[in-house]
Design a protein around this motif. Sequence first.
Motif, PDB file in Angstrom:
ATOM      1  N   UNK A 193       0.827  -1.258  -0.113  1.00 21.75           N
ATOM      2  CA  UNK A 193       0.048   0.089  -0.034  1.00 21.75           C
ATOM      3  C   UNK A 193       0.839   1.462  -0.170  1.00 21.75           C
ATOM      4  N   UNK A 194       0.267   2.258  -0.180  1.00 16.94           N
ATOM      5  CA  UNK A 194       0.982   3.720  -0.286  1.00 16.94           C
ATOM      6  C   UNK A 194       1.353   4.056   1.247  1.00 16.94           C
ATOM      7  N   UNK A 195       2.557   4.673   1.306  1.00 13.91           N
ATOM      8  CA  UNK A 195       3.137   5.090   2.547  1.00 13.91           C
ATOM      9  C   UNK A 195       4.097   6.142   2.291  1.00 13.91           C
ATOM     10  N   UNK A 196       3.817   7.136   3.041  1.00 13.64           N
ATOM     11  CA  UNK A 196       4.798   8.370   3.194  1.00 13.64           C
ATOM     12  C   UNK A 196       4.947   8.947   1.680  1.00 13.64           C
ATOM     13  N   UNK A 199       3.737   5.962  -3.970  1.00 11.05           N
ATOM     14  CA  UNK A 199       2.591   5.091  -4.460  1.00 11.05           C
ATOM     15  C   UNK A 199       2.380   3.609  -4.189  1.00 11.05           C
ATOM     16  N   UNK A 200       1.349   3.039  -4.006  1.00 14.77           N
ATOM     17  CA  UNK A 200       0.917   1.684  -3.901  1.00 14.77           C
ATOM     18  C   UNK A 200       1.664   0.746  -5.250  1.00 14.77           C
ATOM     19  N   UNK A 201       1.908  -0.391  -4.896  1.00 20.36           N
ATOM     20  CA  UNK A 201       2.146  -1.221  -6.072  1.00 20.36           C
ATOM     21  C   UNK A 201       1.814  -2.609  -6.224  1.00 20.36           C
ATOM     22  N   UNK A 202       1.658  -3.366  -6.998  1.00 20.65           N
ATOM     23  CA  UNK A 202       1.563  -4.589  -7.157  1.00 20.65           C
ATOM     24  C   UNK A 202       2.560  -5.325  -7.857  1.00 20.65           C
ATOM     25  N   UNK A 203       3.389  -6.371  -7.144  1.00 13.85           N
ATOM     26  CA  UNK A 203       4.447  -6.846  -8.059  1.00 13.85           C
ATOM     27  C   UNK A 203       4.063  -8.546  -8.258  1.00 13.85           C
ATOM     28  N   UNK A 204       4.943  -8.902  -9.004  1.00 12.75           N
ATOM     29  CA  UNK A 204       4.698 -10.518  -9.445  1.00 12.75           C
ATOM     30  C   UNK A 204       6.077 -10.967  -9.282  1.00 12.75           C
ATOM     31  N   UNK A 205       6.340 -12.077  -8.503  1.00 12.67           N
ATOM     32  CA  UNK A 205       7.597 -12.687  -8.421  1.00 12.67           C
ATOM     33  C   UNK A 205       7.396 -14.473  -8.941  1.00 12.67           C
ATOM     34  N   UNK A 206       8.379 -14.974  -9.196  1.00 12.87           N
ATOM     35  CA  UNK A 206       8.299 -16.450  -9.350  1.00 12.87           C
ATOM     36  C   UNK A 206       8.651 -16.911  -7.858  1.00 12.87           C
ATOM     37  N   UNK A 207       7.790 -18.021  -7.864  1.00 12.52           N
ATOM     38  CA  UNK A 207       8.135 -18.815  -6.636  1.00 12.52           C
ATOM     39  C   UNK A 207       9.455 -19.474  -6.210  1.00 12.52           C
ATOM     40  N   UNK A 208      10.006 -20.043  -7.211  1.00  8.86           N
ATOM     41  CA  UNK A 208      11.507 -20.645  -7.106  1.00  8.86           C
ATOM     42  C   UNK A 208      12.466 -19.733  -6.487  1.00  8.86           C
ATOM     43  N   UNK A 221       0.725   2.862  -8.382  1.00  9.33           N
ATOM     44  CA  UNK A 221      -0.489   3.719  -8.506  1.00  9.33           C
ATOM     45  C   UNK A 221      -0.796   4.201  -7.208  1.00  9.33           C
ATOM     46  N   UNK A 222      -1.572   5.355  -7.565  1.00  8.75           N
ATOM     47  CA  UNK A 222      -1.956   6.433  -6.015  1.00  8.75           C
ATOM     48  C   UNK A 222      -3.489   5.983  -5.983  1.00  8.75           C
ATOM     49  N   UNK A 239      -5.285 -10.220 -12.951  1.00  9.31           N
ATOM     50  CA  UNK A 239      -6.107  -8.881 -12.778  1.00  9.31           C
ATOM     51  C   UNK A 239      -6.069  -8.452 -11.397  1.00  9.31           C
ATOM     52  N   UNK A 240      -5.646  -7.180 -11.405  1.00  9.78           N
ATOM     53  CA  UNK A 240      -6.046  -6.422 -10.121  1.00  9.78           C
ATOM     54  C   UNK A 240      -7.016  -5.344 -10.150  1.00  9.78           C
ATOM     55  N   UNK A 241      -8.084  -5.603  -9.142  1.00 15.00           N
ATOM     56  CA  UNK A 241      -9.222  -4.430  -9.162  1.00 15.00           C
ATOM     57  C   UNK A 241      -8.665  -3.614  -8.069  1.00 15.00           C
ATOM     58  N   UNK A 242      -8.482  -2.179  -8.303  1.00 15.72           N
ATOM     59  CA  UNK A 242      -7.821  -1.218  -7.377  1.00 15.72           C
ATOM     60  C   UNK A 242      -8.922  -0.660  -6.920  1.00 15.72           C
ATOM     61  N   UNK A 243      -9.192  -0.376  -5.524  1.00 11.72           N
ATOM     62  CA  UNK A 243     -10.242   0.113  -5.026  1.00 11.72           C
ATOM     63  C   UNK A 243      -9.789   1.423  -3.965  1.00 11.72           C
TER      64      UNK A 243
END
Length: 525
Positions: A193-196, A199-208, A221-222, A239-243
């Motif tokens: 989430x947003x902090x100080x 902006x907020x962010x969504x990130x994708x990582x591999x599990x390995x 995004x803000x 798909x990310x629904x940002x609310x």
Amino acid sequence: MAAAVETSPPLEILVREPEGYSIWNGPPFNNNNQPGIKLEKAPCTSAKFSEDGSRLMVTKSDSSTSVYDSRTLKEIRCFQIPNVAASALSPRGTYLQTFQKSTTPQEKNVVLWNIETGDPVYQQFQKNMTKATWPSIQFSSDEAVACRLATNEIQFFDAADFSKGISHRLRIPGVAAVELSKAPGSHVAAFVPESKGSPASVQIYACGKELQSQPLARRSFFRCSTVQLNWNHGSTGLLVVVQSDVDKTNQSYYGESKLIYLTTDGTHEGPVPLRKEGPIHDVQWSYSGKEFAVVYGFMPASATVFDKKCKPLLELGSGPYNTIRWNPKGKFLCLAGFGNLPGDMAFWDFVDKKQLGTTRAECSVTSEWSYDGRYFMTATTAPRLQVDNCIKIFHHNGSLFFKKMFDKLFQADWKPESPDKFGEISELIKSVDSIKVEETKPQGQGSTSKKTASANPPAQKPAAYRPPHAKNAAAVQAEVFCDNYGLFGGSSTGEMSKNALRNKKKREKQKEKKAAEAAAAADAT
């Protein structure tokens, strides 16, 4: 193909009422269009199938949690866990996860149990539980990968042997929510989430472990309070629904939302191009993971199907809709308006790109396709609604197949099955159409309908309000008009009313009197 249909598993429905839960044999019904009962009512406070449908978890009022084999309904294990607040099964029913209210950090209140042995395999402390943080340990659909959210990191486990503890950690400062891809469990999405001012962010990582040095995709995004993370089958798209709780444009009381699409190969990291402004009501991937459908915009909302490159494939029109349900076979779609909307439903054939029919299911709380793709079930349940509780089952084209009313209904769920276990949807539909069922409607029980999609009446628009004294104004006015002037006879049989006859006689007498007076005057001259 007929052999594939014959060997397909039967459909089953879990129904929970105040007296307990029961399991019905699913459609098509053979007993005068009434469902057969596989399991009579058994007392419980909650009941839920595992993701693959192989296990059934039942919580009872005495703080016991039982796990049953869904096929035989025999109890595998009963766990006596005091003060249990939540419980969940792993996708294949190997593990049971429980959450208990805790008073001290020393008390490990989240326990992962091996169902076969009844032994705890992992324990930890969790201060509180929310919808975003439960279940605490997430599994992929094949239970090959497991992970959990911790402070500023994601912890990964060897799902086959939890005694090894944490296998590796992924450090993400400020992470507040994670979603592990299900089939396969190759990637994990993290929300910060947003902090100080950041902006907020969504990130994708591999599990390995060796592949986690950098995110594979990232979007910032803000104006973001919460997110919904939706992986597709195949784990290639998110798909990310940002609310946001507040809409700074003051166009919506409920805040603002937007839809972001990220791919694991990094080819797309941005918003989905929607042709209308307004909130994101619902979004769902197809079973193949190659398309997704979105309901969006201010009312009347629009609905569009996109491919995995974010290109529009089909426009589903606009109307009072906020729900989209994709048939597990990928052929049919149901577009609906539930909750505070009147319950209109439109059924579409995505392959042939045509609408099959429309109908209405008022006050529906839950809705879902059967796993063979032939039927669509809606349920009006308590405590959301305390009256008119019912189950309705529709054919794929929207015609009503079955309806049953309840004094009070808490839950109605299909037993999960893999759609691959059933035959081709076109063959399944033909097999249903070949079954001739006489239309019967016992009081308070089921009803059938053999009408085709074209025979489904469209939802009627409500008529304009008329005050009680004006409802019959036109008829009364016509009657008075006829009575006074005798133009149409007034009565439905074509005969003159008494008033009209009396008026006619008066006019005839007046004519006779005038004629007599005129004759008398002529004689006098």
